[in-house]
Write a protein that holds these residues in place. Structure first.
Motif, PDB file in Angstrom:
ATOM      1  N   HIS A 126     -11.362-104.332  48.700  1.00  0.00           N
ATOM      2  CA  HIS A 126     -10.211-103.979  48.044  1.00  0.00           C
ATOM      3  C   HIS A 126     -10.040-103.194  46.803  1.00  0.00           C
ATOM      4  O   HIS A 126     -10.572-103.862  45.831  1.00  0.00           O
ATOM      5  N   TYR A 127      -9.804-101.798  46.888  1.00  0.00           N
ATOM      6  CA  TYR A 127      -9.954-101.127  45.695  1.00  0.00           C
ATOM      7  C   TYR A 127      -8.929 -99.944  45.913  1.00  0.00           C
ATOM      8  O   TYR A 127      -8.737 -99.274  47.109  1.00  0.00           O
ATOM      9  N   GLY A 128      -8.354 -99.458  44.894  1.00  0.00           N
ATOM     10  CA  GLY A 128      -7.423 -98.378  44.654  1.00  0.00           C
ATOM     11  C   GLY A 128      -6.556 -98.481  43.675  1.00  0.00           C
ATOM     12  O   GLY A 128      -6.998 -98.935  42.460  1.00  0.00           O
ATOM     13  N   ILE A 129      -5.385 -98.033  43.656  1.00  0.00           N
ATOM     14  CA  ILE A 129      -4.594 -97.530  42.462  1.00  0.00           C
ATOM     15  C   ILE A 129      -4.116 -98.953  41.785  1.00  0.00           C
ATOM     16  O   ILE A 129      -4.012 -99.096  40.611  1.00  0.00           O
ATOM     17  N   ASN A 130      -4.087 -99.815  42.849  1.00  0.00           N
ATOM     18  CA  ASN A 130      -3.685-101.394  42.280  1.00  0.00           C
ATOM     19  C   ASN A 130      -4.778-101.788  41.273  1.00  0.00           C
ATOM     20  O   ASN A 130      -4.416-102.534  40.249  1.00  0.00           O
ATOM     21  N   THR A 131      -5.977-101.445  41.574  1.00  0.00           N
ATOM     22  CA  THR A 131      -6.926-102.020  40.512  1.00  0.00           C
ATOM     23  C   THR A 131      -6.578-101.397  39.175  1.00  0.00           C
ATOM     24  O   THR A 131      -6.882-102.279  38.211  1.00  0.00           O
ATOM     25  N   TYR A 132      -5.790-100.510  38.922  1.00  0.00           N
ATOM     26  CA  TYR A 132      -5.657 -99.953  37.613  1.00  0.00           C
ATOM     27  C   TYR A 132      -4.249-100.111  37.139  1.00  0.00           C
ATOM     28  O   TYR A 132      -3.865 -99.742  36.156  1.00  0.00           O
ATOM     29  N   VAL A 171      -1.332-105.968  39.879  1.00  0.00           N
ATOM     30  CA  VAL A 171      -0.550-105.542  41.066  1.00  0.00           C
ATOM     31  C   VAL A 171      -1.612-106.028  42.386  1.00  0.00           C
ATOM     32  O   VAL A 171      -2.682-105.325  42.180  1.00  0.00           O
ATOM     33  N   ASN A 172      -1.261-106.500  43.408  1.00  0.00           N
ATOM     34  CA  ASN A 172      -1.940-106.543  44.448  1.00  0.00           C
ATOM     35  C   ASN A 172      -1.209-105.893  45.716  1.00  0.00           C
ATOM     36  O   ASN A 172      -1.894-105.357  46.715  1.00  0.00           O
ATOM     37  N   GLU A 173      -0.041-105.486  45.606  1.00  0.00           N
ATOM     38  CA  GLU A 173       0.630-104.937  46.651  1.00  0.00           C
ATOM     39  C   GLU A 173       1.701-104.003  45.988  1.00  0.00           C
ATOM     40  O   GLU A 173       2.742-104.201  45.601  1.00  0.00           O
ATOM     41  N   GLY A 174       1.138-102.777  45.662  1.00  0.00           N
ATOM     42  CA  GLY A 174       1.778-101.758  44.817  1.00  0.00           C
ATOM     43  C   GLY A 174       3.179-100.963  45.446  1.00  0.00           C
ATOM     44  O   GLY A 174       3.184-101.335  46.764  1.00  0.00           O
ATOM     45  N   GLU A 175       4.009-100.692  44.781  1.00  0.00           N
ATOM     46  CA  GLU A 175       5.510-100.186  45.386  1.00  0.00           C
ATOM     47  C   GLU A 175       4.974 -98.638  45.905  1.00  0.00           C
ATOM     48  O   GLU A 175       5.876 -98.077  46.356  1.00  0.00           O
ATOM     49  N   GLY A 176       3.977 -98.037  45.546  1.00  0.00           N
ATOM     50  CA  GLY A 176       3.756 -96.741  45.808  1.00  0.00           C
ATOM     51  C   GLY A 176       4.538 -95.805  44.926  1.00  0.00           C
ATOM     52  O   GLY A 176       4.582 -94.608  45.157  1.00  0.00           O
ATOM     53  N   LYS A 177       4.760 -96.346  43.514  1.00  0.00           N
ATOM     54  CA  LYS A 177       5.214 -95.440  42.610  1.00  0.00           C
ATOM     55  C   LYS A 177       4.403 -95.102  41.541  1.00  0.00           C
ATOM     56  O   LYS A 177       4.465 -94.317  40.626  1.00  0.00           O
ATOM     57  N   ALA A 178       3.038 -95.881  41.431  1.00  0.00           N
ATOM     58  CA  ALA A 178       2.201 -95.653  40.295  1.00  0.00           C
ATOM     59  C   ALA A 178       1.763 -94.147  40.472  1.00  0.00           C
ATOM     60  O   ALA A 178       1.519 -93.625  41.295  1.00  0.00           O
ATOM     61  N   SER A 179       1.588 -93.632  39.247  1.00  0.00           N
ATOM     62  CA  SER A 179       1.177 -92.502  38.969  1.00  0.00           C
ATOM     63  C   SER A 179      -0.290 -92.130  39.502  1.00  0.00           C
ATOM     64  O   SER A 179      -1.407 -93.078  38.852  1.00  0.00           O
ATOM     65  N   ALA A 227      -9.240 -97.706  52.447  1.00  0.00           N
ATOM     66  CA  ALA A 227      -9.121 -96.064  52.071  1.00  0.00           C
ATOM     67  C   ALA A 227      -7.563 -96.038  51.910  1.00  0.00           C
ATOM     68  O   ALA A 227      -7.230 -95.134  51.008  1.00  0.00           O
ATOM     69  N   LYS A 228      -6.602 -96.659  52.258  1.00  0.00           N
ATOM     70  CA  LYS A 228      -5.245 -96.967  51.796  1.00  0.00           C
ATOM     71  C   LYS A 228      -4.688 -98.048  51.881  1.00  0.00           C
ATOM     72  O   LYS A 228      -4.512 -98.523  53.237  1.00  0.00           O
ATOM     73  N   HIS A 229      -4.202 -98.647  50.852  1.00  0.00           N
ATOM     74  CA  HIS A 229      -3.526-100.072  51.205  1.00  0.00           C
ATOM     75  C   HIS A 229      -1.983 -99.501  51.059  1.00  0.00           C
ATOM     76  O   HIS A 229      -1.445 -98.674  51.264  1.00  0.00           O
ATOM     77  N   ALA A 230      -1.260-100.794  50.960  1.00  0.00           N
ATOM     78  CA  ALA A 230       0.217-100.479  51.363  1.00  0.00           C
ATOM     79  C   ALA A 230       1.154 -99.837  50.296  1.00  0.00           C
ATOM     80  O   ALA A 230       2.054 -99.139  50.780  1.00  0.00           O
ATOM     81  N   SER A 253      -7.100-113.175  43.826  1.00  0.00           N
ATOM     82  CA  SER A 253      -6.279-112.030  44.564  1.00  0.00           C
ATOM     83  C   SER A 253      -7.153-111.082  45.431  1.00  0.00           C
ATOM     84  O   SER A 253      -8.444-111.209  45.413  1.00  0.00           O
ATOM     85  N   TRP A 254      -6.500-110.389  46.056  1.00  0.00           N
ATOM     86  CA  TRP A 254      -7.302-109.173  46.725  1.00  0.00           C
ATOM     87  C   TRP A 254      -7.745-108.039  46.023  1.00  0.00           C
ATOM     88  O   TRP A 254      -8.709-107.484  46.181  1.00  0.00           O
ATOM     89  N   PHE A 255      -7.205-107.865  45.168  1.00  0.00           N
ATOM     90  CA  PHE A 255      -7.632-106.579  43.999  1.00  0.00           C
ATOM     91  C   PHE A 255      -8.103-107.196  42.989  1.00  0.00           C
ATOM     92  O   PHE A 255      -7.707-108.504  42.531  1.00  0.00           O
ATOM     93  N   TYR A 256      -8.904-106.442  42.247  1.00  0.00           N
ATOM     94  CA  TYR A 256      -9.709-107.041  40.852  1.00  0.00           C
ATOM     95  C   TYR A 256      -8.539-107.239  39.585  1.00  0.00           C
ATOM     96  O   TYR A 256      -7.949-106.196  39.628  1.00  0.00           O
TER      97      TYR A 256
END
Ligand code: IPT
Length: 476
Positions: free
Chosen positions: A42-48, A52-60, A90-93, A276-279
């Motif tokens: 599990h890796y992606g924008i949530n990591t940053y 956050v483990n289930e981002g809202e899709g609004k993070a820059s 490759a793409k989380h929620a 958590s799923w993300f770091y």
């Protein structure tokens, strides 16, 4: 020898392989089972983002900026841990794509990382192929970023997701598993998945599909009902293709499967090595211990399932040493434990023998291609092992020939010091399913005789392994 008599021809036919019983695994499922443990990344924008483990899709997109991303480090860890496959989100929620998708701006091309020229999915599949590890892809069906668009509807989303899964299934080489998470995905209907399924199957015939809820009709493997590593006892690889769709009402169909179910869809056990799923660095001291990982191994791999173990890379883009150390130590402990079947030099006596190539000694030869089988129509029996000397053990493992379907449905294991008075192992006194692997742990016993009782079955028994073991101290 010429053989014209009735008795002789019976003897020959008795040595034919048993016929499969009920639903059996396809080639994809067989290979999946044999890998036993798969890593989840599990890796992606949530990591940053902070916690956050289930981002809202609004993070820059700008915040995605690993300082030392190295997928080769992830896969080297897998190699050391004897894990032969990995799946990347490759793409989380949140909708952020780790590859430069042509179909969205919400992806790595608008991040600071490598001036927007990077492609994490490419680096991941390349690292996998360099080390001979199978690469899998999680393309979250649920996408909160797309939902933010005023024109969102499932028809337009169908095309969007189809284009993306096509990019991933056609541009990144062989994809070994794809993961259709059911989380938040209730509005996505079976007809939508039917479209997406065609793209997966036509481009990647060998790709294992994890499906649940509305994607279930396309699933090779099912969710097992919780994220804690607890597969049911029993846990059948067969399920009922109707009841499994409704997770809430029929959780048993997931966690236990269905004996006599009409479909072969074994359970995959997704669990994170951290809470958590993300770091999140706050959880660096909550990485599951080797003992906890061994517990989970026993109730997943040892409950006729495959363990999908999440190892979330950190903000640098590397696995944290605590996670790597424990997963590597797990492998060492597993090898030390299961590499030494204490029955290996036993004499073996069996009440239900098919004869020929199917002798009970095959249970001990550590070769999954040879197996013990009983006579057609005789579904129960006993196998008694006499060890050269008494041994102390606290764990047992049995494995059926999965290609021949679930056959044994009731079994138990006893021990004896003198071969006359038998003692039940309470944890192994009323077992049901076996399947790919069944492991039972118990208080240590010291015994010279071990008895495997096959008490119930749908067809004659067919097992390739039975053993007793002493858990290596490193796993405790
Ligand atoms: C749960 C989904 O409902 C299920 O379909 C499956 O995708 C699972 O996640 C994967 O872990 S939702 C979760 C919050 C339990």
């Amino acid at each position: 020898m010429l053989c014209g008599t009735v008795a002789c021809s019976l003897a020959v036919s008795a040595q034919k392989a048993p016929e499969p019983y009920g639903p059996v695994p396809n080639e994809r499922q067989k290979e999946w089972f044999d890998r036993e443990i798969i890593a989840f990344f599990h890796y992606g924008i949530n990591t940053y983002e902070d916690f956050v483990n289930e981002g809202e899709g609004k993070a820059s997109t700008a915040i995605f900026n690993p300082t030392a991303l190295d997928c080769r480090q992830w896969i080297r860890t897998l190699k050391e841990a004897g894990i032969q496959a990995g799946i990347i989100t490759a793409k989380h929620a949140d909708g952020f794509c780790l590859w430069p998708s042509k179909y969205t701006d919400y992806c790595v091309k608008n991040s600071a990382w490598k001036d927007g020229k990077g492609d994490v999915v490419r680096e991941f599949v390349d690292a996998c192929s360099e080390y001979g590890v199978k690469a899998g892809i999680y393309l979250g069906p649920h996408d909160r970023h797309e939902h933010l668009h005023p024109y969102y509807n499932t028809e337009s989303y169908k095309k969007y997701y189809a284009s993306q899964i096509e990019e991933l299934m056609t541009q990144y080489g062989p994809i070994w598993e794809t993961w259709w998470d059911g989380a938040g995905a209730d509005e996505l209907t079976t007809p939508l998945y039917a479209e997406w399924y065609k793209i997966v199957r036509s481009n990647q015939p060998d790709c294992v599909i994890f499906g649940t809820k509305n994607s279930y009709p396309f699933a090779d493997v099912r969710w097992m009902g919780n994220e804690a590593g607890n597969c049911g006892n029993p846990c059948w690889a067969t399920t009922d293709s109707i009841c499994i769709r409704d997770e809430a009402g029929h959780i048993d169909g997931l966690n236990h499967g269905v004996l006599g179910g009409n479909a072969y869809i074994p359970a995959e056990t997704d669990v994170s090595i951290r809470p958590s799923w993300f770091y999140h660095h706050e959880e660096d001291n909550q990485v599951k211990s080797v003992a906890e990982l061994f517990d989970i191994y026993c109730t997943s791999v040892g409950h006729n399932s495959v363990l999908l173990l999440n190892l979330p890379p950190d903000r640098r883009g590397l696995l944290h040493p605590a996670d790597s150390a424990n997963v590597v130590a797990l492998r060492k402990g597993l090898d030390a434990t299961f590499g030494n079947n204490l029955l290996k030099n036993s004499k073996v006596r069996v009440t239900n023998s098919r004869g020929g190539r199917y002798g009970a000694k095959n249970l001990l030869d550590n070769d999954p291609t040879t197996y013990y089988a009983g006579r057609d129509g005789v579904n129960t029996g006993e196998v008694v092992f006499t060890l050269p000397r008494a041994e102390t053990f606290d764990c047992l493992m049995a494995a059926e020939v999965i290609e021949l379907g679930h056959r044994t449905t009731g079994w138990a294991v006893d021990w004896s010091a003198d071969g006359k008075t038998w003692n039940e192992i309470p944890e192994a006194s009323a077992l049901q399913s076996i399947g790919h692997k069944w492991i039972v742990r118990f208080e240590p016993v010291t015994a010279r005789y071990v008895r495997l009782r096959l008490t119930d079955g749908l067809a004659c028994p067919a097992l390739h392994t039975f053993g007793v073991y002493k858990t290596d101290a490193s796993l405790k």
